[in-house]
Design an enzyme around this catalytic site. Sequence first.
Site, PDB file in Angstrom:
ATOM      1  N   ILE A  38       0.702  -1.169   0.047  1.00 18.95           N
ATOM      2  CA  ILE A  38      -0.013  -0.005  -0.249  1.00 18.95           C
ATOM      3  C   ILE A  38       0.760   1.195  -0.104  1.00 18.95           C
ATOM      4  CG2 ILE A  38      -1.957  -0.936   1.187  1.00 18.95           C
ATOM      5  CD1 ILE A  38      -1.144   0.139   3.850  1.00 18.95           C
ATOM      6  N   GLU A  79       5.303   2.378  -0.862  1.00 18.47           N
ATOM      7  CA  GLU A  79       6.435   2.201  -1.173  1.00 18.47           C
ATOM      8  C   GLU A  79       7.381   3.639  -1.321  1.00 18.47           C
ATOM      9  OE1 GLU A  79       9.381  -0.308  -4.170  1.00 18.47           O
ATOM     10  OE2 GLU A  79       7.426  -0.538  -4.397  1.00 18.47           O
ATOM     11  N   GLY A  80       8.567   3.678  -0.455  1.00 17.06           N
ATOM     12  CA  GLY A  80       9.444   4.921  -0.721  1.00 17.06           C
ATOM     13  C   GLY A  80      10.773   4.368  -0.798  1.00 17.06           C
ATOM     14  N   PHE A 107      13.288   3.864   1.042  1.00 18.74           N
ATOM     15  CA  PHE A 107      13.931   3.146   2.023  1.00 18.74           C
ATOM     16  C   PHE A 107      13.142   2.015   2.489  1.00 18.74           C
ATOM     17  CE2 PHE A 107      15.489   7.483   2.473  1.00 18.74           C
ATOM     18  CZ  PHE A 107      16.712   7.229   2.160  1.00 18.74           C
ATOM     19  N   GLY A 108      11.758   2.180   2.433  1.00 13.82           N
ATOM     20  CA  GLY A 108      11.170   1.123   3.052  1.00 13.82           C
ATOM     21  C   GLY A 108       9.692   0.669   2.180  1.00 13.82           C
ATOM     22  N   VAL A 109       9.050  -0.248   2.676  1.00  6.63           N
ATOM     23  CA  VAL A 109       7.693  -0.650   2.069  1.00  6.63           C
ATOM     24  C   VAL A 109       6.813  -0.921   3.032  1.00  6.63           C
ATOM     25  CG1 VAL A 109       6.883  -2.759   0.592  1.00  6.63           C
ATOM     26  CG2 VAL A 109       9.167  -1.856   0.254  1.00  6.63           C
ATOM     27  N   VAL A 110       5.457  -0.600   2.557  1.00  5.41           N
ATOM     28  CA  VAL A 110       4.416  -0.737   3.734  1.00  5.41           C
ATOM     29  C   VAL A 110       3.387  -1.695   2.765  1.00  5.41           C
ATOM     30  CG1 VAL A 110       2.396   0.353   5.051  1.00  5.41           C
ATOM     31  CG2 VAL A 110       4.751   1.313   4.585  1.00  5.41           C
ATOM     32  N   LYS A 157       5.128  -1.978   8.182  1.00  6.70           N
ATOM     33  CA  LYS A 157       6.296  -1.004   7.627  1.00  6.70           C
ATOM     34  C   LYS A 157       7.360  -1.977   7.546  1.00  6.70           C
ATOM     35  CE  LYS A 157       8.335   3.334   7.505  1.00  6.70           C
ATOM     36  NZ  LYS A 157       8.135   4.915   8.025  1.00  6.70           N
ATOM     37  N   ASP A 179       6.514  18.044   9.792  1.00  5.48           N
ATOM     38  CA  ASP A 179       5.875  17.729   8.462  1.00  5.48           C
ATOM     39  C   ASP A 179       4.361  17.687   8.422  1.00  5.48           C
ATOM     40  OD1 ASP A 179       5.851  17.487   5.926  1.00  5.48           O
ATOM     41  OD2 ASP A 179       6.738  15.531   5.563  1.00  5.48           O
TER      42      ASP A 179
END
EC number: 2.7.10.1
Length: 807
Positions: free
Chosen positions: A445, A447-448, A450-453, A468, A607
């Site tokens: 759902i 993705e960045g 460095f990470g995936v969720v 995460k 942020d």
Amino acid sequence: MYSEGKLLKVFLIFAGFIIFSLCGEVVSQRYPPAPGLLKYLEQDVCYSLYYYLNWTSLADCKTNFEETGISDVPSTVKVRCQSKNSIRFETEPSEHWQLFILMEHDNFDPIPFTLIEPNNVFGELITTANKEYQIWSTYLDEYGTLQDWMEGPIVLKFDQRNQQPDDIKYNVTQEFKYIILGNDSYTINGKFVWNTTGDRDLCFDIANICQNTNMKHAKIWPTAHPSFDVENLVLNDECEIHVKGIHGTTKHKYKTPSCFELPECFLNNMEPEIPQDVAIAADQDLRGWWNINVAWAKPHFQPEIYNVTVRANMIRSIILPGNATETTFRNIPNTFLSAGKIYNVSVYAIIGQKASHTSRRAFTPGMLRWVWAGATAGAGCAAGGLLAATLLCCGHRRATSRVSQEDPDEKTPKEDDVEIIGIESGSADDHWEVRSDRVLLHEVIGEGAFGVVRRGTLAPGGKSVAVKMLKEFPSQEEVRSFRSEMELMKSVGAHPHVVSLVGCCSGRKPLIVAEYCSRGDLLSYLRSSWDIIVSKHTAKYYNNNMDSMDTSKLKVHKEHTKLVVNKLYELQGPCETELTPLDLLSFCRQIAMGMEFLASNRIVHRDLAARNVLVTEDKTLKIADFGLSRDIYEENQYKQKGNGKMPVKWMALESLTRRVYTTQSDVWSFGVVIWEIVTVGGSPYPEVPAARLVRSLRSGYRMPKPVNCSKPLYDIMRACWNASPRDRPTFPELHQKLDDLLHSACANEYITLEVDVDEAPSTPKPQRYIKMLIRGKLPWSRESYERPVNPTSNLYSSPPVIQTKTA
């Protein structure tokens, strides 16, 4: 005789002409809308039905409007309630859709209308107080075919003096029912009953506002015994219910029972109280070793034990009896905790298998300044005494929390650095740990860089969660930051309007298991609702009853639908119902409550934006990614500095110019978030490029008031954008101000969902609301309302960066 006969003939012809003209005038007046208005009406009604009909039926619907006549059968509609802004009516149930319109005599203003779905009997139409109307109605089948118009009753001008006696309040009473949900979960259902004052006082608007739950509002249709049921109230919550009827608004304050007031809850639940007023302080002895003192307030009900844990480059815990209110961690080596470093303290109150906790963070004092004095032999005694006094004074300095403008260099404990005292395996300290085999992973759902969720299911209860994780082959810095984020989420604690930690896996492949918010981020949610508002109000009418329809009963042809779905989230929910002004005002309040909680824990978000707020199934807002930087941003929203990206259009002036981040800079960002909500997902500073923003703000420029926003709400925004951080309101003050706005009679006084750009009054008045809502032009142009084709990112995919804290 001839002249008399001729005169009689002329008279009869003239009389016949007059009668014919009068009859023609009567017939023309009996036809509901004038031809020009009929065209606009058919467009709006047919497009409203387009969400539930196919494309062919849409064309048939327009044709049927032109061919519809007048029925000899009178309408069965009855006006049951009338106020200065609307009427509520009752009709006979039908297996077909029913269309009701209000015709104003000798006027070509737009025609208010409402559609009632099959088998419903109540509806509402917007009116103007000083005008007289007539109701007309017809039936529509599932293909949009209209039957002949039926003539209904006359709606007389509203006379407020005769309708509303002064100083009459409703007598509101309540009763509560205690509900056991299972899994050690409890809730309260409330039933509220009040009186009526006569046959014209049968319709009500209800709003229920609580400190810790979502605001609930409803329309009460005509009834002689009005009541309102509120489900899922929180224990020990302070609330207020507003009953608005013909005599104005009655505000009834109440408090839900606490668990200790309910015998069944007290015996079955016995949740330990959350430790309050936790204070921490650190000092360093002459050896350079550290002592950390922890104190907390005495609870009303004593737990069985306390578990107090300190985390730095090690973990140390102490088990204490339930009557303890203070403890000290002594002799912590400076290899584990050094000067100027951050440390975390958690206090757990434990009864049986249940625990409640509070966490605090602080910095140790700066490095000791050892002063060595050289002295001659003759002055050695005096110098030695002075040196000893100096060392004793410096050695017992207390720690105080201070503002950090940069990310602290915090290190998480290594496995061989862990030190545990007096704690058994499986106790409260490791209750966050979740075995990885209990988490069933589903689709990605977010993705960045460095990470995936992924969406996940947590066994054994089957709870939906967001999981995460790091990508393959992460760097040591990424792992360190990820574990820091994990520890941070543990220390933040739970709040209804902050995304909370569900669990974590701290093994070789760490996981963060957090709450799953099915409706995605607030920005996408607002924009999907805006698409609905635009589509439903493209012409000049407002169907004010559509939001009450049960769309699950309607047939939707997906190949022709206009709905835009963000596939990262289950956004079909937002696309089914549009938001109300009350929803938008409630959103502002919920975010203020979440930020108030973070500020009380000395956490700076850095942020805060609508994209960083998540929406649950029941429209509860939860602040996410607090204190974290994001991987992906919309174009021109972030300015690159080194390796970091900055949300320049949400940042305070001091953050842009001096990189100072405090709770008051978060207040500035909150003002921008209010602007995003009021504009239903607009992009801030649409006319100002990011490169010129700092210069514009320094010169005093601020975003102008949105045309659909009232002055009181805009004043809150402007207060948040004060150039001096000290002059900005605090989050508790913002929470109170938004509460005051919600407690007023009508949210439409502060936000409207569409405006008249031809006239564009600075403060829309309530009596102008419907006219502004039903005009055909849009309040924002394409140039000033930027909307990305696809979502740029989601709220779970931010790279983990260490939290910033304030004093």
